[in-house]
Design an enzyme around this catalytic site. Structure first.
Site, PDB file in Angstrom:
ATOM      1  N   TYR A 189      40.769  97.431  29.495  1.00 26.18           N
ATOM      2  CA  TYR A 189      39.715  96.418  29.588  1.00 26.18           C
ATOM      3  C   TYR A 189      40.233  95.187  30.336  1.00 26.18           C
ATOM      4  CZ  TYR A 189      36.364  92.834  28.191  1.00 26.18           C
ATOM      5  OH  TYR A 189      35.458  91.805  28.205  1.00 26.18           O
ATOM      6  N   GLU A 211      28.568  90.011  23.785  1.00 25.04           N
ATOM      7  CA  GLU A 211      29.224  88.751  23.398  1.00 25.04           C
ATOM      8  C   GLU A 211      28.555  88.158  22.166  1.00 25.04           C
ATOM      9  OE1 GLU A 211      32.068  87.798  24.384  1.00 25.04           O
ATOM     10  OE2 GLU A 211      32.294  88.824  26.303  1.00 25.04           O
ATOM     11  N   TRP A 252      36.952  90.902  19.388  1.00 26.32           N
ATOM     12  CA  TRP A 252      36.394  91.636  20.520  1.00 26.32           C
ATOM     13  C   TRP A 252      36.728  93.125  20.432  1.00 26.32           C
ATOM     14  CZ3 TRP A 252      32.586  91.771  23.572  1.00 26.32           C
ATOM     15  CH2 TRP A 252      32.591  92.584  24.704  1.00 26.32           C
TER      16      TRP A 252
END
Length: 192
Positions: free
Chosen positions: A27, A49, A57
């Site tokens: 990522y 988000e 995350w």
């Protein structure tokens, strides 16, 4: 220096957060901080988000494919047509974060965005990208803000247009993830 770029198992220097979980490396190296365009793509990032708010995350990243399946690949027109039955399905889906407020915001945002002309979300979000020359290159994590004047202004603009779950911190995370800002550390391999 605390929070400076660190060598991973391959010896390459990266932002330290990217070394905390295996999924983060790809990522970090291939997606985070790279420019993202397109209304559907930005709607997906904005939605993810918002779901991340208050969570790590990695929790979202590990469920991203589940989110994509549950939310029709984040195609704005498709999600805007979701019904109460779809909402019930989402609340029962173990492949996503089953938070009613976040689900409701994601559905409501799609309905708002479905009425916008094509390209308007992209143009609006990117209009808040700061001039890269005006930002110092971060040398450590301590140099990376959580909120900026631009993210606060973006948050206000999105809220004014009817979008939900788009506070200044979420807006800045979006800006980082979508390449409006490059917060890779100075010594990081992914720094543009």
């Amino acid at each position: 220096m605390t929070g400076a770029a660190l060598a991973g198992p391959d010896g390459v220097l990266r932002c330290p957060w990217s070394l905390s979980a295996e999924e983060y490396v790809a990522y970090h190296d291939e997606e985070w901080g790279r420019p993202i365009h397109g209304d559907d793509a930005l709607y997906e990032r904005l939605s993810l988000e918002a779901f991340q708010s208050g969570l790590s995350w990695i929790t979202i990243l590990r469920r991203r494919e589940g989110f994509r399946a549950a939310f029709a690949e984040f195609k704005i027109a498709s999600v805007a047509a979701f019904t109460d039955a779809d909402r019930d399905r989402l609340l029962a889906d173990p492949g996503i974060i089953r938070n009613g407020s976040k689900i409701d915001a994601t559905l409501a945002n799609a309905r708002v965005l479905a009425d916008w002309p094509a390209g308007e979300l992209d143009a609006l979000i990117w209009s808040f990208a700061p001039d890269p020359a005006s930002r110092p290159i971060p040398r450590s994590l301590a140099d990376v803000p959580a909120v900026t004047d631009e993210s606060t202004a973006l948050s206000k603009a999105l809220k004014k247009r009817g979008l939900r779950f788009v506070g200044p911190t979420t807006a800045y995370a979006l800006m980082q993830a979508c390449g409006l800002v490059d917060d890779h550390l100075a010594d990081c391999v992914a720094r543009r």
